[in-house]
Design a protein around this motif. Structure first.
Motif, PDB file in Angstrom:
ATOM      1  N   ASN A  75       0.822  -1.213   0.000  1.00  0.00           N
ATOM      2  CA  ASN A  75       0.000   0.000   0.000  1.00  0.00           C
ATOM      3  C   ASN A  75       0.854   1.261   0.000  1.00  0.00           C
ATOM      4  OD1 ASN A  75      -2.270  -1.614   0.159  1.00  0.00           O
ATOM      5  ND2 ASN A  75      -2.752  -1.096   2.267  1.00  0.00           N
ATOM      6  N   ASN A  76       1.829   1.339   0.901  1.00  0.00           N
ATOM      7  CA  ASN A  76       2.547   2.591   1.147  1.00  0.00           C
ATOM      8  C   ASN A  76       3.783   2.807   0.289  1.00  0.00           C
ATOM      9  OD1 ASN A  76       0.756   3.462   3.199  1.00  0.00           O
ATOM     10  ND2 ASN A  76       1.720   2.025   4.613  1.00  0.00           N
ATOM     11  N   VAL A  77       4.375   1.740  -0.218  1.00  0.00           N
ATOM     12  CA  VAL A  77       5.594   1.877  -1.030  1.00  0.00           C
ATOM     13  C   VAL A  77       5.291   1.576  -2.495  1.00  0.00           C
ATOM     14  CG1 VAL A  77       7.967   1.066  -1.367  1.00  0.00           C
ATOM     15  CG2 VAL A  77       7.061   1.329   0.957  1.00  0.00           C
ATOM     16  N   ASP A  78       4.827   0.359  -2.757  1.00  0.00           N
ATOM     17  CA  ASP A  78       4.591  -0.061  -4.141  1.00  0.00           C
ATOM     18  C   ASP A  78       3.468   0.736  -4.803  1.00  0.00           C
ATOM     19  OD1 ASP A  78       6.508  -1.949  -3.462  1.00  0.00           O
ATOM     20  OD2 ASP A  78       5.075  -3.602  -3.286  1.00  0.00           O
ATOM     21  N   GLN A  79       2.502   1.186  -4.022  1.00  0.00           N
ATOM     22  CA  GLN A  79       1.353   1.920  -4.567  1.00  0.00           C
ATOM     23  C   GLN A  79       1.292   3.344  -4.014  1.00  0.00           C
ATOM     24  OE1 GLN A  79      -2.188  -0.449  -3.823  1.00  0.00           O
ATOM     25  NE2 GLN A  79      -1.083  -2.326  -4.264  1.00  0.00           N
ATOM     26  N   LYS A  80       2.454   3.933  -3.757  1.00  0.00           N
ATOM     27  CA  LYS A  80       2.514   5.227  -3.064  1.00  0.00           C
ATOM     28  C   LYS A  80       1.766   6.353  -3.775  1.00  0.00           C
ATOM     29  CE  LYS A  80       7.119   6.482  -4.780  1.00  0.00           C
ATOM     30  NZ  LYS A  80       6.841   7.538  -5.715  1.00  0.00           N
ATOM     31  N   ASP A  81       1.617   6.263  -5.106  1.00  0.00           N
ATOM     32  CA  ASP A  81       0.950   7.328  -5.849  1.00  0.00           C
ATOM     33  C   ASP A  81      -0.513   7.031  -6.142  1.00  0.00           C
ATOM     34  OD1 ASP A  81       3.287   8.883  -5.934  1.00  0.00           O
ATOM     35  OD2 ASP A  81       4.012   7.768  -7.672  1.00  0.00           O
ATOM     36  N   THR A  82      -1.049   5.992  -5.517  1.00  0.00           N
ATOM     37  CA  THR A  82      -2.462   5.648  -5.684  1.00  0.00           C
ATOM     38  C   THR A  82      -3.219   6.039  -4.416  1.00  0.00           C
ATOM     39  OG1 THR A  82      -2.302   3.425  -4.720  1.00  0.00           O
ATOM     40  CG2 THR A  82      -1.770   3.640  -7.077  1.00  0.00           C
ATOM     41  N   LEU A  83      -4.530   5.872  -4.436  1.00  0.00           N
ATOM     42  CA  LEU A  83      -5.340   6.139  -3.247  1.00  0.00           C
ATOM     43  C   LEU A  83      -4.832   5.299  -2.080  1.00  0.00           C
ATOM     44  CD1 LEU A  83      -7.791   7.445  -1.860  1.00  0.00           C
ATOM     45  CD2 LEU A  83      -9.126   5.496  -2.641  1.00  0.00           C
ATOM     46  N   ASN A  84      -4.504   4.023  -2.338  1.00  0.00           N
ATOM     47  CA  ASN A  84      -3.994   3.159  -1.266  1.00  0.00           C
ATOM     48  C   ASN A  84      -2.795   3.793  -0.568  1.00  0.00           C
ATOM     49  OD1 ASN A  84      -5.916   1.394  -2.185  1.00  0.00           O
ATOM     50  ND2 ASN A  84      -4.512  -0.254  -2.666  1.00  0.00           N
ATOM     51  N   GLY A  85      -1.848   4.273  -1.329  1.00  0.00           N
ATOM     52  CA  GLY A  85      -0.651   4.879  -0.755  1.00  0.00           C
ATOM     53  C   GLY A  85      -0.924   6.218  -0.098  1.00  0.00           C
ATOM     54  N   MET A  86      -1.787   7.015  -0.696  1.00  0.00           N
ATOM     55  CA  MET A  86      -2.098   8.337  -0.151  1.00  0.00           C
ATOM     56  C   MET A  86      -2.816   8.252   1.192  1.00  0.00           C
ATOM     57  SD  MET A  86      -3.175  10.184  -3.723  1.00  0.00           S
ATOM     58  CE  MET A  86      -3.890  11.595  -2.925  1.00  0.00           C
ATOM     59  N   MET A  87      -3.458   7.117   1.469  1.00  0.00           N
ATOM     60  CA  MET A  87      -4.154   6.938   2.750  1.00  0.00           C
ATOM     61  C   MET A  87      -3.178   6.758   3.911  1.00  0.00           C
ATOM     62  SD  MET A  87      -7.471   7.208   2.341  1.00  0.00           S
ATOM     63  CE  MET A  87      -8.179   6.374   3.755  1.00  0.00           C
ATOM     64  N   LYS A  88      -1.939   6.367   3.623  1.00  0.00           N
ATOM     65  CA  LYS A  88      -0.862   6.247   4.625  1.00  0.00           C
ATOM     66  C   LYS A  88      -1.227   5.333   5.803  1.00  0.00           C
ATOM     67  CE  LYS A  88       1.069  10.795   3.592  1.00  0.00           C
ATOM     68  NZ  LYS A  88       2.125  10.419   2.698  1.00  0.00           N
ATOM     69  N   SER A  89      -1.714   4.146   5.473  1.00  0.00           N
ATOM     70  CA  SER A  89      -2.084   3.198   6.524  1.00  0.00           C
ATOM     71  C   SER A  89      -0.856   2.738   7.296  1.00  0.00           C
ATOM     72  CB  SER A  89      -2.806   1.988   5.917  1.00  0.00           C
ATOM     73  OG  SER A  89      -2.056   1.410   4.871  1.00  0.00           O
ATOM     74  N   SER A  90      -1.054   2.476   8.591  1.00  0.00           N
ATOM     75  CA  SER A  90       0.026   1.962   9.429  1.00  0.00           C
ATOM     76  C   SER A  90      -0.519   0.854  10.318  1.00  0.00           C
ATOM     77  CB  SER A  90       0.663   3.073  10.262  1.00  0.00           C
ATOM     78  OG  SER A  90      -0.282   3.615  11.169  1.00  0.00           O
ATOM     79  N   PHE A  91       0.389   0.079  10.886  1.00  0.00           N
ATOM     80  CA  PHE A  91       0.040  -1.072  11.709  1.00  0.00           C
ATOM     81  C   PHE A  91      -0.562  -0.633  13.039  1.00  0.00           C
ATOM     82  CE2 PHE A  91       1.262  -4.386  14.829  1.00  0.00           C
ATOM     83  CZ  PHE A  91       0.631  -5.469  14.248  1.00  0.00           C
ATOM     84  N   GLY A  92      -1.714  -1.184  13.353  1.00  0.00           N
ATOM     85  CA  GLY A  92      -2.355  -0.902  14.633  1.00  0.00           C
ATOM     86  C   GLY A  92      -2.497  -2.144  15.488  1.00  0.00           C
ATOM     87  N   GLY A  93      -2.260  -3.315  14.872  1.00  0.00           N
ATOM     88  CA  GLY A  93      -2.343  -4.572  15.603  1.00  0.00           C
ATOM     89  C   GLY A  93      -2.992  -5.653  14.769  1.00  0.00           C
TER      90      GLY A  93
END
Length: 154
Positions: A23-41
């Motif tokens: 999501n954050n690296v491979d798709q950084k320029d897509t909606l997935n990457g722009m959402m900047k998801s991180s691990f919560g558990g």
């Protein structure tokens, strides 16, 4: 914990880390990457994963709070990651995603989304989600969804 649970937990953690990289690296320029998801558990026993999303200015609606479509995207990213874990190597597209909005989420806050697998079948998985405002801990939205398990080996 049993050996099977420990093995399952490790597999789930590896899957979540792979998904976040995608999501954050491979798709950084897509909606997935722009959402900047991180691990919560995540919990193999609970059949759940949690992602956190910083609420960014570009996600604001015209009254200055998080747009419902951005909340829906956060649900889809989190729940789909869990659906893909149960689909294994198969494709798991969203069949339905029903979101109920409860309270506004302010720009600058963090949206915490927890997904749970209700049923992970051979063809259809049913999952739910809850989204909370990190600053208050209050429930902001809920979701119910279905994902199709498509065999991609053929």
């Amino acid at each position: 914990m049993t050996e099977a649970v420990l093995t399952g937990q490790k597999a789930l953690e590896e899957h979540v880390n792979k998904t976040l990289k995608e999501n954050n690296v491979d798709q950084k320029d897509t909606l997935n990457g722009m959402m900047k998801s991180s691990f919560g558990g995540c919990s193999y026993e609970e059949r759940s994963i949690t992602f956190e999303f910083p609420v960014q200015q570009w996600q604001a609606n015209r009254v200055g709070i998080m747009h419902g479509g951005a909340i829906c995207s956060a649900f889809d990213l989190t729940i789909a990651a869990l659906a893909r874990f149960y689909a294994r190597e198969n494709f798991a597209p969203t069949v339905s995603l029903d979101v109920n909005y409860i309270r506004p989420v302010k720009i600058g806050d963090t949206l915490v989304v927890k997904a749970k697998a209700v049923s992970a079948g051979k063809r259809i998985s049913q999952l739910t989600g809850e989204a909370f405002c990190k600053s208050t801990g209050k429930l902001a939205a809920t979701a119910a969804s279905m994902y199709l398990n498509v065999d991609t080996s053929k």
